[in-house]
Design an enzyme around this catalytic site. Structure first.
Site, PDB file in Angstrom:
ATOM      1  N   VAL A 111     -97.869 -71.049 -16.348  1.00  0.00           N
ATOM      2  CA  VAL A 111     -98.019 -72.484 -15.628  1.00  0.00           C
ATOM      3  C   VAL A 111     -98.266 -73.414 -16.481  1.00  0.00           C
ATOM      4  CG1 VAL A 111     -99.349 -73.618 -13.925  1.00  0.00           C
ATOM      5  CG2 VAL A 111     -98.965 -71.236 -13.549  1.00  0.00           C
ATOM      6  N   CYS A 112     -97.313 -74.655 -16.333  1.00  0.00           N
ATOM      7  CA  CYS A 112     -97.424 -75.761 -17.027  1.00  0.00           C
ATOM      8  C   CYS A 112     -97.252 -75.375 -18.614  1.00  0.00           C
ATOM      9  CB  CYS A 112     -98.689 -76.641 -16.763  1.00  0.00           C
ATOM     10  SG  CYS A 112     -98.648 -78.315 -17.440  1.00  0.00           S
ATOM     11  N   THR A 113     -98.159 -76.006 -19.456  1.00  0.00           N
ATOM     12  CA  THR A 113     -97.939 -75.658 -20.697  1.00  0.00           C
ATOM     13  C   THR A 113     -98.352 -74.226 -21.442  1.00  0.00           C
ATOM     14  OG1 THR A 113    -100.142 -76.941 -20.942  1.00  0.00           O
ATOM     15  CG2 THR A 113     -98.283 -78.187 -21.504  1.00  0.00           C
ATOM     16  N   THR A 131     -91.533 -76.379 -18.016  1.00  0.00           N
ATOM     17  CA  THR A 131     -92.987 -76.618 -18.194  1.00  0.00           C
ATOM     18  C   THR A 131     -93.274 -78.071 -17.651  1.00  0.00           C
ATOM     19  OG1 THR A 131     -94.611 -76.882 -19.841  1.00  0.00           O
ATOM     20  CG2 THR A 131     -92.405 -77.788 -20.504  1.00  0.00           C
TER      21      THR A 131
END
Length: 350
Positions: A111-113, A131
């Site tokens: 998730v995300c970074t 990302t």
């Protein structure tokens, strides 16, 4: 699903992790359990040495197990993101254990970074990945073997999934629940969590209408405002150049310099996003929406939607429109008879 271990979820956290991302993932799987999925999800938060992790907000989460001692079987390995992702991705021991668990997981996700950690393991090499849009360039620079696409909410490349930032974690988890237990239960879970009825992965992370900052060039800014306020008008290259008082070639160069796209591309995207809003917020016929948004026909709008969203206007409306509901005295709001039902729906009334 024949065995309970098929739904064992391992969430990897570290210091300076984003709390919302942890909560989206764990709460969605817990919500699925409360709707009666069988076998249930067994969610475990793990961290280096099993230590509590400090979230970026300052709150502290207690891990349930040490990353180093976590063994299989693992159904889903999920690495969340946060401001501490860069430091975590440089922790060779942490990265090695993520790589180890990824090797035994049925599916692996970030998730995300959190994509930084998956990229550090080499697992994203040769794959498409996304990302948080603000970190996409950095991920691509640090890991040139990864095909970074900053646009989608989430991407799946074989058994490896990556998602956009923060609440993109919820979209990804809902997609997993749908994959495991079908769309009816996933839609019920989305309603229970009072969120979108599952945004498709190819939906853009950010809308052009909220993207910031505004164009610094005055001519570009005025032309953009004119476009967004007059979508049903003539917005051809010739008409826009006349409005801006410059040549068509010069206007195209200004748009490319300041927005990274031509005036025609901007107009097409603006019309698609405006149509998207009308599709989910009104019951207007497709032809009326097409006309209001400046498309020459409903078929033209359909083709633009397929290019922009990867779906048709009708499918977009079905997925994103709020269900028609009727209040039931003394209870939670119940879907009407027209709404898709799942046996687990009745549990919401308990």
């Amino acid at each position: 699903m024949t065995t309970a271990v098929r739904h064992r979820v391992v969430v990897v956290a570290y210091d300076d992790v984003e709390l919302v991302e942890v909560a989206c993932v764990t709460s969605a799987f817990d919500g699925a359990n409360r709707l009666g999925v069988s076998p249930p999800y067994e969610v475990r938060l793990v961290s280096p040495q099993g230590r509590p992790v400090r979230c970026s907000s300052g709150l502290v989460l207690g891990a349930q197990a040490a990353l180093e001692r976590t063994r299989g079987p693992v159904d889903t390995l999920l690495v969340v993101g946060g401001p501490g992702h860069a430091v975590a991705a440089q922790n060779t021991r942490l990265v090695e254990h993520v790589r180890r668990l990824a090797g035994i997981g049925r599916r692996v996700a970030s998730v995300c970074t959190g994509a930084s950690l998956l990229a550090a393991t080499g697992l994203l090499d040769g794959r498409r990945a996304t990302t948080h849009w603000a970190y996409a360039h950095d991920l691509a620079q640090r890991h040139p073997a990864v095909h970074v696409d900053a646009a989608p909410l989430y991407l799946r490349d074989e058994h490896v999934c990556t998602s956009a930032g923060v609440t993109g974690a919820l979209d990804l988890t809902l997609a997993f629940v749908e994959e495991d237990h079908g769309p009816a239960l996933a839609r019920m879970l989305a309603r229970m969590m009072v969120t979108y009825l599952q945004r498709p992965g190819n939906q853009a992370q950010i809308s052009m209408f909220v993207d910031a900052p505004a164009p610094e060039h005055r001519t570009v800014q005025q032309t953009v405002e004119h476009i967004t306020e007059h979508l049903d008008s003539d917005l051809s290259a010739t008409a826009l150049a006349a409005y801006a008082g410059v040549s068509g070639r010069h206007l195209a160069r200004l748009f490319l310099d300041h927005l990274g796209q031509t005036p025609a591309q901007f107009v097409r995207t603006a019309r698609a996003e405006a149509a998207s809003q009308l599709l989910v917020s009104t019951a207007l016929p497709l032809a009326s929406i097409a006309r209001r948004c400046g498309f020459s026909s409903a078929e033209t709008m359909r083709q633009v939607f397929l290019d922009h969203y990867g779906t048709t206007p009708s499918q977009h409306r079905t997925v994103h429109s709020a269900p028609r509901v009727a209040p039931a005295a003394g209870s939670l709001i119940r879907p009407t008879g027209q709404e898709e039902r799942h046996p687990a729906a009745d549990r919401l009334q308990a």
